[in-house]
Design a protein around this motif. Structure first.
Motif, PDB file in Angstrom:
ATOM      1  N   PHE A  14      30.935  58.322  41.171  1.00 24.36           N
ATOM      2  CA  PHE A  14      31.795  58.075  42.329  1.00 24.36           C
ATOM      3  C   PHE A  14      31.742  56.633  42.841  1.00 24.36           C
ATOM      4  O   PHE A  14      32.769  55.986  42.981  1.00 24.36           O
ATOM      5  CB  PHE A  14      31.427  59.028  43.475  1.00 24.36           C
ATOM      6  N   ALA A  15      30.545  56.141  43.126  1.00 26.04           N
ATOM      7  CA  ALA A  15      30.421  54.839  43.781  1.00 26.04           C
ATOM      8  C   ALA A  15      30.862  53.687  42.887  1.00 26.04           C
ATOM      9  O   ALA A  15      31.625  52.817  43.325  1.00 26.04           O
ATOM     10  CB  ALA A  15      28.984  54.622  44.254  1.00 26.04           C
ATOM     11  N   ARG A  16      30.409  53.652  41.647  1.00 23.42           N
ATOM     12  CA  ARG A  16      30.749  52.523  40.776  1.00 23.42           C
ATOM     13  C   ARG A  16      32.248  52.428  40.493  1.00 23.42           C
ATOM     14  O   ARG A  16      32.806  51.333  40.562  1.00 23.42           O
ATOM     15  CB  ARG A  16      29.972  52.570  39.460  1.00 23.42           C
ATOM     16  N   THR A  46      36.639  45.771  43.727  1.00 18.69           N
ATOM     17  CA  THR A  46      36.489  44.425  43.184  1.00 18.69           C
ATOM     18  C   THR A  46      37.810  43.918  42.613  1.00 18.69           C
ATOM     19  O   THR A  46      38.218  42.780  42.867  1.00 18.69           O
ATOM     20  CB  THR A  46      35.406  44.405  42.083  1.00 18.69           C
ATOM     21  N   ILE A  47      38.501  44.759  41.869  1.00 15.90           N
ATOM     22  CA  ILE A  47      39.772  44.369  41.262  1.00 15.90           C
ATOM     23  C   ILE A  47      40.826  44.105  42.321  1.00 15.90           C
ATOM     24  O   ILE A  47      41.515  43.074  42.292  1.00 15.90           O
ATOM     25  CB  ILE A  47      40.240  45.438  40.254  1.00 15.90           C
ATOM     26  N   VAL A  48      40.953  45.015  43.281  1.00 19.88           N
ATOM     27  CA  VAL A  48      41.937  44.837  44.356  1.00 19.88           C
ATOM     28  C   VAL A  48      41.571  43.634  45.212  1.00 19.88           C
ATOM     29  O   VAL A  48      42.438  42.826  45.576  1.00 19.88           O
ATOM     30  CB  VAL A  48      42.049  46.119  45.209  1.00 19.88           C
ATOM     31  N   THR A  78      33.926  37.451  50.563  1.00 19.56           N
ATOM     32  CA  THR A  78      34.167  38.749  51.186  1.00 19.56           C
ATOM     33  C   THR A  78      35.026  39.656  50.320  1.00 19.56           C
ATOM     34  O   THR A  78      34.721  40.841  50.161  1.00 19.56           O
ATOM     35  CB  THR A  78      34.851  38.561  52.558  1.00 19.56           C
ATOM     36  N   LEU A  79      36.102  39.104  49.767  1.00 21.40           N
ATOM     37  CA  LEU A  79      37.060  39.930  49.039  1.00 21.40           C
ATOM     38  C   LEU A  79      36.647  40.218  47.598  1.00 21.40           C
ATOM     39  O   LEU A  79      37.003  41.272  47.059  1.00 21.40           O
ATOM     40  CB  LEU A  79      38.439  39.261  49.040  1.00 21.40           C
ATOM     41  N   PHE A  80      35.936  39.299  46.944  1.00 24.02           N
ATOM     42  CA  PHE A  80      35.628  39.485  45.525  1.00 24.02           C
ATOM     43  C   PHE A  80      34.133  39.501  45.220  1.00 24.02           C
ATOM     44  O   PHE A  80      33.645  40.428  44.584  1.00 24.02           O
ATOM     45  CB  PHE A  80      36.320  38.399  44.692  1.00 24.02           C
ATOM     46  N   LEU A  81      33.406  38.507  45.654  1.00 27.30           N
ATOM     47  CA  LEU A  81      32.004  38.398  45.260  1.00 27.30           C
ATOM     48  C   LEU A  81      31.131  39.519  45.819  1.00 27.30           C
ATOM     49  O   LEU A  81      30.257  40.026  45.117  1.00 27.30           O
ATOM     50  CB  LEU A  81      31.449  37.035  45.670  1.00 27.30           C
ATOM     51  N   GLY A  82      31.356  39.891  47.071  1.00 26.48           N
ATOM     52  CA  GLY A  82      30.568  40.980  47.660  1.00 26.48           C
ATOM     53  C   GLY A  82      30.732  42.297  46.913  1.00 26.48           C
ATOM     54  O   GLY A  82      29.740  42.907  46.482  1.00 26.48           O
ATOM     55  N   PRO A  83      31.985  42.769  46.722  1.00 33.88           N
ATOM     56  CA  PRO A  83      32.168  44.008  45.955  1.00 33.88           C
ATOM     57  C   PRO A  83      31.696  43.894  44.504  1.00 33.88           C
ATOM     58  O   PRO A  83      31.147  44.845  43.954  1.00 33.88           O
ATOM     59  CB  PRO A  83      33.675  44.251  46.018  1.00 33.88           C
TER      60      PRO A  83
END
Length: 108
Positions: free
Chosen positions: A43-45, A52-54, A78-83
């Motif tokens: 579920f989580a991954r 990450t893609i969005v 925030t939008l890419f590196l964190g996820p």
């Protein structure tokens, strides 16, 4: 493949290579259960990968505006590196990003 798709895939590949070394700085000392590992894998991954893609796509679309606003670095984190870090630099079932302590010790 379109030029945008090639650039996106290349950016994603370079980011993932960068994340492979980030985990060594933050060793994790968790002992996740079998249930936690299963839930994480099923579920989580997948949800974090989609995030990450969005987030990467939103970052690329919003890049002109964040460059004008002077916060492109913060937007990228925030939008890419964190996820992406939560998706790829975290042991299965763990809640903290980083590699397991024994994995870090064996590779050094």
């Amino acid at each position: 493949m379109s030029k945008f798709a090639r650039v996106f895939v290349m950016t994603l590949a370079v980011s993932l290579m960068g994340f492979s070394s980030l985990g060594y700085a933050n060793p994790v000392e968790e002992e996740p259960s079998a249930f936690a590992m299963t839930a994480d894998a099923l579920f989580a991954r997948p949800v974090l990968l989609a995030t990450t893609i969005v987030g990467g796509a939103v970052y690329v679309v919003s890049l002109p505006f964040s460059l004008l606003g002077g916060n492109a670095k913060e937007a990228g984190e925030t939008l890419f590196l964190g996820p992406a870090e939560a998706t790829f630099v975290r042991c299965l079932g763990c809640t903290q990003s980083g590699r397991k302590q024994d994995t870090v010790a064996n590779t050094q």
